[in-house]
Structures are given as structure tokens and as C-alpha cells.
Design an enzyme around this catalytic site. Sequence first.
Site, PDB file in Angstrom:
ATOM      1  N   GLU A 104       0.811  -1.212   0.000  1.00 42.38           N
ATOM      2  CA  GLU A 104       0.000   0.000   0.000  1.00 42.38           C
ATOM      3  C   GLU A 104       0.857   1.280   0.000  1.00 42.38           C
ATOM      4  O   GLU A 104       0.535   2.241  -0.707  1.00 42.38           O
ATOM      5  CB  GLU A 104      -0.870  -0.073   1.265  1.00 42.38           C
ATOM      6  CG  GLU A 104      -1.839   1.020   1.462  1.00 42.38           C
ATOM      7  CD  GLU A 104      -1.809   1.537   2.898  1.00 42.38           C
ATOM      8  OE1 GLU A 104      -1.061   1.001   3.742  1.00 42.38           O
ATOM      9  OE2 GLU A 104      -2.530   2.502   3.144  1.00 42.38           O
ATOM     10  N   THR A 127       3.325  -8.048  -0.614  1.00 35.89           N
ATOM     11  CA  THR A 127       3.338  -7.841   0.822  1.00 35.89           C
ATOM     12  C   THR A 127       2.956  -9.115   1.546  1.00 35.89           C
ATOM     13  O   THR A 127       1.965  -9.773   1.195  1.00 35.89           O
ATOM     14  CB  THR A 127       2.445  -6.698   1.352  1.00 35.89           C
ATOM     15  OG1 THR A 127       2.350  -6.817   2.769  1.00 35.89           O
ATOM     16  CG2 THR A 127       1.047  -6.666   0.799  1.00 35.89           C
ATOM     17  N   ASP A 129       1.749  -9.210   4.282  1.00 36.62           N
ATOM     18  CA  ASP A 129       0.552  -8.932   5.082  1.00 36.62           C
ATOM     19  C   ASP A 129      -0.753  -9.221   4.335  1.00 36.62           C
ATOM     20  O   ASP A 129      -1.805  -9.306   4.953  1.00 36.62           O
ATOM     21  CB  ASP A 129       0.544  -7.463   5.524  1.00 36.62           C
ATOM     22  CG  ASP A 129       1.689  -7.152   6.473  1.00 36.62           C
ATOM     23  OD1 ASP A 129       1.996  -8.009   7.312  1.00 36.62           O
ATOM     24  OD2 ASP A 129       2.266  -6.066   6.367  1.00 36.62           O
ATOM     25  N   ARG A 173       0.710  -5.510  11.433  1.00 44.01           N
ATOM     26  CA  ARG A 173       0.467  -4.346  12.299  1.00 44.01           C
ATOM     27  C   ARG A 173      -0.978  -3.887  12.268  1.00 44.01           C
ATOM     28  O   ARG A 173      -1.556  -3.540  13.286  1.00 44.01           O
ATOM     29  CB  ARG A 173       1.361  -3.175  11.874  1.00 44.01           C
ATOM     30  CG  ARG A 173       2.785  -3.364  12.263  1.00 44.01           C
ATOM     31  CD  ARG A 173       3.628  -2.226  11.815  1.00 44.01           C
ATOM     32  NE  ARG A 173       3.880  -2.253  10.381  1.00 44.01           N
ATOM     33  CZ  ARG A 173       4.740  -1.496   9.768  1.00 44.01           C
ATOM     34  NH1 ARG A 173       5.426  -0.608  10.451  1.00 44.01           N
ATOM     35  NH2 ARG A 173       4.933  -1.582   8.465  1.00 44.01           N
ATOM     36  N   GLU A 223       0.994  -9.199  16.003  1.00 45.87           N
ATOM     37  CA  GLU A 223       1.771  -8.197  16.757  1.00 45.87           C
ATOM     38  C   GLU A 223       0.997  -6.885  16.958  1.00 45.87           C
ATOM     39  O   GLU A 223       1.297  -6.112  17.858  1.00 45.87           O
ATOM     40  CB  GLU A 223       3.062  -7.884  16.004  1.00 45.87           C
ATOM     41  CG  GLU A 223       2.791  -7.265  14.632  1.00 45.87           C
ATOM     42  CD  GLU A 223       4.028  -6.905  13.827  1.00 45.87           C
ATOM     43  OE1 GLU A 223       5.142  -6.967  14.355  1.00 45.87           O
ATOM     44  OE2 GLU A 223       3.856  -6.551  12.649  1.00 45.87           O
ATOM     45  N   ARG A 267       4.098 -20.461  27.373  1.00 50.77           N
ATOM     46  CA  ARG A 267       5.340 -19.945  26.766  1.00 50.77           C
ATOM     47  C   ARG A 267       4.981 -19.289  25.439  1.00 50.77           C
ATOM     48  O   ARG A 267       3.982 -19.642  24.812  1.00 50.77           O
ATOM     49  CB  ARG A 267       6.321 -21.086  26.485  1.00 50.77           C
ATOM     50  CG  ARG A 267       6.852 -21.774  27.713  1.00 50.77           C
ATOM     51  CD  ARG A 267       7.870 -20.910  28.453  1.00 50.77           C
ATOM     52  NE  ARG A 267       8.511 -21.655  29.528  1.00 50.77           N
ATOM     53  CZ  ARG A 267       8.041 -21.756  30.779  1.00 50.77           C
ATOM     54  NH1 ARG A 267       6.905 -21.161  31.099  1.00 50.77           N
ATOM     55  NH2 ARG A 267       8.702 -22.448  31.690  1.00 50.77           N
ATOM     56  N   HIS A 273      11.197 -11.532  11.828  1.00 47.38           N
ATOM     57  CA  HIS A 273      11.631 -11.415  10.429  1.00 47.38           C
ATOM     58  C   HIS A 273      11.947 -12.758   9.771  1.00 47.38           C
ATOM     59  O   HIS A 273      12.104 -12.807   8.551  1.00 47.38           O
ATOM     60  CB  HIS A 273      12.818 -10.452  10.327  1.00 47.38           C
ATOM     61  CG  HIS A 273      12.409  -9.039  10.641  1.00 47.38           C
ATOM     62  ND1 HIS A 273      12.232  -8.600  11.927  1.00 47.38           N
ATOM     63  CD2 HIS A 273      12.079  -8.010   9.833  1.00 47.38           C
ATOM     64  CE1 HIS A 273      11.832  -7.333  11.910  1.00 47.38           C
ATOM     65  NE2 HIS A 273      11.729  -6.949  10.653  1.00 47.38           N
ATOM     66  N   ARG A 276       9.743 -13.602   6.875  1.00 49.15           N
ATOM     67  CA  ARG A 276       9.832 -12.950   5.566  1.00 49.15           C
ATOM     68  C   ARG A 276      10.794 -13.661   4.613  1.00 49.15           C
ATOM     69  O   ARG A 276      10.818 -13.341   3.423  1.00 49.15           O
ATOM     70  CB  ARG A 276      10.260 -11.492   5.753  1.00 49.15           C
ATOM     71  CG  ARG A 276       9.246 -10.681   6.540  1.00 49.15           C
ATOM     72  CD  ARG A 276       8.960  -9.349   5.898  1.00 49.15           C
ATOM     73  NE  ARG A 276      10.085  -8.461   5.934  1.00 49.15           N
ATOM     74  CZ  ARG A 276      10.126  -7.325   6.649  1.00 49.15           C
ATOM     75  NH1 ARG A 276       9.106  -6.969   7.385  1.00 49.15           N
ATOM     76  NH2 ARG A 276      11.169  -6.555   6.588  1.00 49.15           N
TER      77      ARG A 276
HETATM   78  O1  F6P Z   1       4.715  -4.372   6.261  1.00 50.77           O
HETATM   79  C1  F6P Z   1       5.163  -5.666   6.377  1.00 50.77           C
HETATM   80  C2  F6P Z   1       5.688  -5.975   7.730  1.00 50.77           C
HETATM   81  O2  F6P Z   1       6.175  -7.262   7.607  1.00 50.77           O
HETATM   82  C3  F6P Z   1       4.743  -5.879   8.941  1.00 50.77           C
HETATM   83  O3  F6P Z   1       3.888  -6.948   9.114  1.00 50.77           O
HETATM   84  C4  F6P Z   1       5.743  -5.697  10.067  1.00 50.77           C
HETATM   85  O4  F6P Z   1       5.175  -5.118  11.191  1.00 50.77           O
HETATM   86  C5  F6P Z   1       6.739  -4.806   9.448  1.00 50.77           C
HETATM   87  O5  F6P Z   1       6.764  -5.127   8.085  1.00 50.77           O
HETATM   88  C6  F6P Z   1       8.128  -4.867  10.030  1.00 50.77           C
HETATM   89  O6  F6P Z   1       8.953  -4.029   9.321  1.00 50.77           O
HETATM   90  P1  F6P Z   1      10.501  -3.829   9.476  1.00 50.77           P
HETATM   91  O7  F6P Z   1      11.156  -4.782   8.545  1.00 50.77           O
HETATM   92  O8  F6P Z   1      10.718  -2.425   9.067  1.00 50.77           O
HETATM   93  O9  F6P Z   1      10.851  -4.112  10.900  1.00 50.77           O
END
Ligand code: F6P
Length: 343
Positions: A104, A127, A129, A173, A223, A267, A273, A276
Site C-alpha cells: 500500500e 506484501t 501482510d 500491524r 503483533e 510460553r 523477520h 519474511r
Molecule cells: O509491512 C510488512 C511488515 O512485515 C509488517 O507486518 C511488520 O510489522 C513490518 O513489516 C516490520 O517491518 P521492518 O522490517 O521495518 O521491521
Amino acid sequence: MSKRIGVLTGGGDCCGLNPAIRGAVYRAYDYDYEVFGIRDGWRGLIDGNLFKIHLQDVEELIDKAGTFLGTSRTNPFKIDDGVNRVLNTINNYGLDAILAMGGEDTLGVASKLYKEKGVSVVGAPKTMDNDLSATDFTFGFDSSVTRGVEAMKSLEDTGKSHHRVMILEVMGRHAGWVALYTGLSSGADWILLPEEKPDIEGMCKQLQRVYSRKKYALVVVSEGIELPGSGEEEEELDQFGHMILKKREIGQTLGDIISEKTGIETRHAVIGHMQRGGIPTVFDRVLGLRTGVKAVELIEQQEFGKLAALKGNEVIGIPLEDATSKIKTVNQEWIDLAKVFFK
Ligand code: F6P
């Protein structure tokens, strides 16, 4: 004279970006275009940081996560003289069109440059997301959920052995698609999304019920949710006005609440990351390739201001504006579906 196009990737990296670049370069080759890679998203156009891309540079990218162009969360509209510098670079390199791959934010900049400055721009939908409107899916999402499901399997193994509630905190987010799909496909006993106010009492009752049957329970939390005690510290914002969630520790806070209210040992783990990267799924590879190819076809047809979007099983051009005017969040129908499994 052959056309020159520039390709950039902006925002958080994700699986499918490299295949999408590959798709774009291969299609551009058919049209005899010269392709320039723009480094680190819109930052590369501000700084004039570009390089020529050849077929052999992208040939082996099909199974690679990340983006070989680099990325950043740069908003030229928020930087002094940023837009003029973008326009100058486009002019200096003689670029006929820009292909922006992003979510976006990145595509919002693309849409504004098209509408307000007449830049010939097209987009591809990335994305993890999956919160981009007007496309059924974005590439990156499927791989991220797959990473989440793998993590849940490990948490289940250990949670079952120790008879604990295990929580996985996932990214997201503003939209809970990653938490929703991860939870649904790993058999989670409760899922918390940013779209819905947490029902702490309902969740604890459900976890106790499940625990009495199988002696462990699984929770997925996004998160971005709000909990009593979370989000009290002032959050830093990025250039697009989004919170940078580094200090919230939502999984930890949730775990404390659950163990206090249910008495069950709990727990949590934060996938962060790791979600990703890794090996892109087949779905993301193919969607990346298809949207990369389609975006270059949109350039060839002079259909600027458009996004190569997935609709059903077709990849079609839709206005960038439709994709970026608001984010796609999880609706009530999905929330009701998730609740079918909270028994
Ligand atoms: O916008 C994608 C995203 O993966 C979100 O879900 C996450 O909060 C954010 O990026 C984290 O971004 P950065 O890599 O800047 O920490």
C-alpha cells in the site's frame, strides 16, 4: 528506439519479489526494452542509484527470497525536494516507465506520482501482510504463512510434551491475515487479530476447555493487537506514518495474562523477520512471475497508473488508486469462520 524501464521494490521484503523481477525482465526482453534496476525502493530514484539489468542477472532468482534490488521504506513525498529528485533521475536516465513492486505505501507513492506528476508508472502487488485491496492475494503472503505454520508445528511438539499453552506472535500491524491463516491452518485453539478487540475471558475459558481435553493448547497472536499494558510507550513512526513495533512484546504480555488467569504454564515465541525469508512457496513464485510479466505488458500497452492484480485466476490491470485507497482487513465472515474451531 527501444524503451527504457526502471524497476524498484519498496517496503518490507518478502518471498516472490525476486520471481516478480525475473518475470518483468524476461517479458521486457521480448519487447527489446532496456531494464534498469533501481536500488532500495524510491530511495534509488531520489539518489540516482540505478544499474542495468541483464537476463543473466535474474535467471537464477526463481527460488530466492528477498529482493536483489534492495528495498527501503522511503517516501519521496516526505523528503525535502524528494519528488523533484525522483523526476530528475527519471529524466536523466531517459526512463519511459517505472515498475514499482510494493504494498500500500510503495504503490501509494506510485499512484500519487502518476496522478500528480504524470509519471508513467505500473505496479506489482507484494506484501506478506496480504492487506492490499483490489487483488485477491499479494505475493509473499503464502510463504510467510507457511513459515508460521512450520513454527506452529514445532510449538505443538514441545507444548504437547510439557503440557503448556504455546503462543506464536506473528507479523501484521494493521491487518490480521497472517495470524488468521497461520492459526486456521495449524489448528490453533485461539487467534487474536488487530481487527477485533481481544476477548480475554472467552479466550481463557476456551483454553481451559481445550486443555482439559488434550493437555496443551495453541494460540496465534498478531503483533498489532491492543492488550491492557501494551502500547503504553510512545511508538516511533516510519515515513508512511506506521508504528515501528520493536518494543511491544505482545506475545509476552499475552502469555502473562493467560498463565495468571488460567493457571496453565504458558510460553511464547516471536517469529519476527524469519517469517519474511526462507524458501518461497510455489504459489508465491508463480504469482510473482505472473504479475511481473503482466506489469510489463501494461507498460507495453501504455496502461499506466495500473496494478497487475490477481482476480480469481486471472492477472489483470486495475487502477492503482483502487488498490491503495484503503487497506484490506479481515472481515466478520472470516472472524466467524475462525470461531467455528474455538470449541
Ligand atoms: O509491512 C510488512 C511488515 O512485515 C509488517 O507486518 C511488520 O510489522 C513490518 O513489516 C516490520 O517491518 P521492518 O522490517 O521495518 O521491521
